[in-house]
Design an enzyme around this catalytic site. Structure first.
Site, PDB file in Angstrom:
ATOM      1  N   TYR A  12      40.240  41.142  18.458  1.00 46.09           N
ATOM      2  CA  TYR A  12      41.234  42.223  18.553  1.00 46.09           C
ATOM      3  C   TYR A  12      41.041  43.301  17.483  1.00 46.09           C
ATOM      4  CZ  TYR A  12      43.357  39.902  22.433  1.00 46.09           C
ATOM      5  OH  TYR A  12      43.543  39.360  23.681  1.00 46.09           O
TER       6      TYR A  12
ATOM      7  N   HIS B 189      52.142  45.005  28.229  1.00 47.57           N
ATOM      8  CA  HIS B 189      51.287  43.928  27.726  1.00 47.57           C
ATOM      9  C   HIS B 189      51.031  44.039  26.222  1.00 47.57           C
ATOM     10  CE1 HIS B 189      49.514  42.939  31.995  1.00 47.57           C
ATOM     11  NE2 HIS B 189      50.740  42.489  31.822  1.00 47.57           N
TER      12      HIS B 189
HETATM   13  N1  APR Z   1      38.743  55.004  38.118  1.00 49.62           N
HETATM   14  C1  APR Z   1      39.626  54.337  38.906  1.00 49.62           C
HETATM   15  N2  APR Z   1      39.648  53.010  39.011  1.00 49.62           N
HETATM   16  C2  APR Z   1      38.740  52.322  38.309  1.00 49.62           C
HETATM   17  C3  APR Z   1      37.781  52.940  37.473  1.00 49.62           C
HETATM   18  C4  APR Z   1      37.805  54.357  37.398  1.00 49.62           C
HETATM   19  N3  APR Z   1      36.954  55.024  36.644  1.00 49.62           N
HETATM   20  N4  APR Z   1      37.020  51.971  36.910  1.00 49.62           N
HETATM   21  C5  APR Z   1      37.485  50.804  37.368  1.00 49.62           C
HETATM   22  N5  APR Z   1      38.520  51.014  38.222  1.00 49.62           N
HETATM   23  C6  APR Z   1      39.354  50.032  38.908  1.00 49.62           C
HETATM   24  C7  APR Z   1      38.587  48.846  39.408  1.00 49.62           C
HETATM   25  O1  APR Z   1      38.171  49.089  40.741  1.00 49.62           O
HETATM   26  C8  APR Z   1      39.626  47.736  39.329  1.00 49.62           C
HETATM   27  O2  APR Z   1      40.292  47.565  40.561  1.00 49.62           O
HETATM   28  O3  APR Z   1      40.280  49.564  37.969  1.00 49.62           O
HETATM   29  C9  APR Z   1      40.624  48.226  38.268  1.00 49.62           C
HETATM   30  C10 APR Z   1      40.615  47.435  36.972  1.00 49.62           C
HETATM   31  O4  APR Z   1      41.045  46.147  37.248  1.00 49.62           O
HETATM   32  P1  APR Z   1      41.172  45.027  36.106  1.00 49.62           P
HETATM   33  O5  APR Z   1      39.902  44.979  35.332  1.00 49.62           O
HETATM   34  O6  APR Z   1      41.631  43.795  36.790  1.00 49.62           O
HETATM   35  O7  APR Z   1      42.298  45.590  35.123  1.00 49.62           O
HETATM   36  P2  APR Z   1      43.866  45.524  35.220  1.00 49.62           P
HETATM   37  O8  APR Z   1      44.312  45.605  36.642  1.00 49.62           O
HETATM   38  O9  APR Z   1      44.396  46.528  34.264  1.00 49.62           O
HETATM   39  O10 APR Z   1      44.160  44.077  34.667  1.00 49.62           O
HETATM   40  C11 APR Z   1      45.492  43.675  34.561  1.00 49.62           C
HETATM   41  O11 APR Z   1      44.895  41.639  33.455  1.00 49.62           O
HETATM   42  O12 APR Z   1      43.496  40.628  31.893  1.00 49.62           O
HETATM   43  C12 APR Z   1      44.778  41.074  32.156  1.00 49.62           C
HETATM   44  O13 APR Z   1      46.418  41.717  30.613  1.00 49.62           O
HETATM   45  C13 APR Z   1      45.205  42.121  31.161  1.00 49.62           C
HETATM   46  O14 APR Z   1      46.414  44.169  31.501  1.00 49.62           O
HETATM   47  C14 APR Z   1      45.377  43.349  32.029  1.00 49.62           C
HETATM   48  C15 APR Z   1      45.705  42.774  33.380  1.00 49.62           C
END
Ligand code: APR
Ligand code: ZN
Length: 231
Positions: free
Chosen positions: A53, A106
């Site tokens: 972190y 979060h």
């Molecule tokens: N523009 C738009 N969408 C994008 C881009 C971009 N440049 N790059 C990636 N993505 C999309 C991907 O297609 C994916 O569906 O963003 C999404 C990211 O998904 P995750 O990695 O699962 O992130 P998130 O949904 O924020 O995760 C939720 O999971 O690990 C935990 O606490 C953590 O807050 C996090 C939560």
């Protein structure tokens, strides 16, 4: 004026150089997500988790908000009290872009708290050269103020009220796979909101989305915001 509620995820910060979670095959910056994002992982190896972190904190300070963050700032400037932003991101980039009505459900990389007496601290004020920072008040270990797997996100009551009240609910850059945030779109829709998604891939909860704008945030969001402002 319509009430807008926005939910953002890692995708909006991807183009600021901050890696998403699930895009890298369950690894987050080369670490097993469970190892660095669960209370058990912290118990097993607090030094490693703190190092992780601290690195993420420094990475977020070095990153800059992108045009998608600034588009949301523009939307808030226009909508004022009719705008609220919930983010699953912990990187602080929405506030750095100037947004004020932000709920960091979060937690935040900028904060830590005492596992024992719950006193809170800003990372900027801590001596991060020690392996595990400790509490000035009681001497126990501090932990990052991040909501880990198995923990309850912040502000859920307030979020529920906002979901019930909004006219438009937009989900931006989130895979729709981590609950409870992934279920917000269903709640908003059940309470009558129009639901919009901006995402690179098709989100997992697509069934509750009225309008999908598939593509990169920086390419889709500024134009979408301009369209909303021109109405
Ligand atoms: N523009 C738009 N969408 C994008 C881009 C971009 N440049 N790059 C990636 N993505 C999309 C991907 O297609 C994916 O569906 O963003 C999404 C990211 O998904 P995750 O990695 O699962 O992130 P998130 O949904 O924020 O995760 C939720 O999971 O690990 C935990 O606490 C953590 O807050 C996090 C939560
Ligand atoms: Zn303490």
């Amino acid at each position: 004026m319509k009430k807008y509620l926005i939910l953002t995820g890692a995708g909006i910060s991807a183009e600021s150089g901050i890696k998403t979670f699930r895009d890298s095959g369950g690894l987050w910056e080369n670490h097993d997500v469970q190892q660095v994002a669960s209370p058990q992982g912290f118990q097993e190896d607090p030094k490693l988790v703190w190092q992780f972190y601290k690195d993420r904190f420094n990475q977020s300070l070095a990153a800059e908000p992108n045009t998608a963050h600034y588009a949301l700032k523009k939307l808030e400037d226009h909508l004022q009290d009719h705008f609220h932003l919930i983010t699953q991101n912990v990187d602080g980039l929405h506030s750095r872009a100037g947004n004020e009505r932000v709920i960091e459900m979060h937690g935040s990389l900028s904060n830590a708290f005492c596992s024992s007496c719950r006193a809170s601290y800003r990372l900027a004020d801590l001596d991060l050269s020690c392996d595990i920072p400790s509490c000035e008040k009681c001497g126990n270990s501090l932990r990052p103020d991040i909501v880990w797997f198995g923990e309850i996100p912040y502000s859920l009551y307030e979020i529920e009220q906002l979901l019930k009240e909004c006219d438009v609910f937009m989900v931006i850059g989130t895979s729709g796979s981590v609950y409870p945030a992934a279920g917000f779109v269903m709640t908003a829709k059940l309470f009558g909101a129009h639901t919009v998604a901006v995402n690179l891939d098709r989100p997992d909860n697509l069934g509750f989305i009225d309008e999908l704008h598939q593509g990169k945030c920086t390419q889709m969001l500024p134009a979408l915001v301009d369209k909303i402002l021109s109405k």
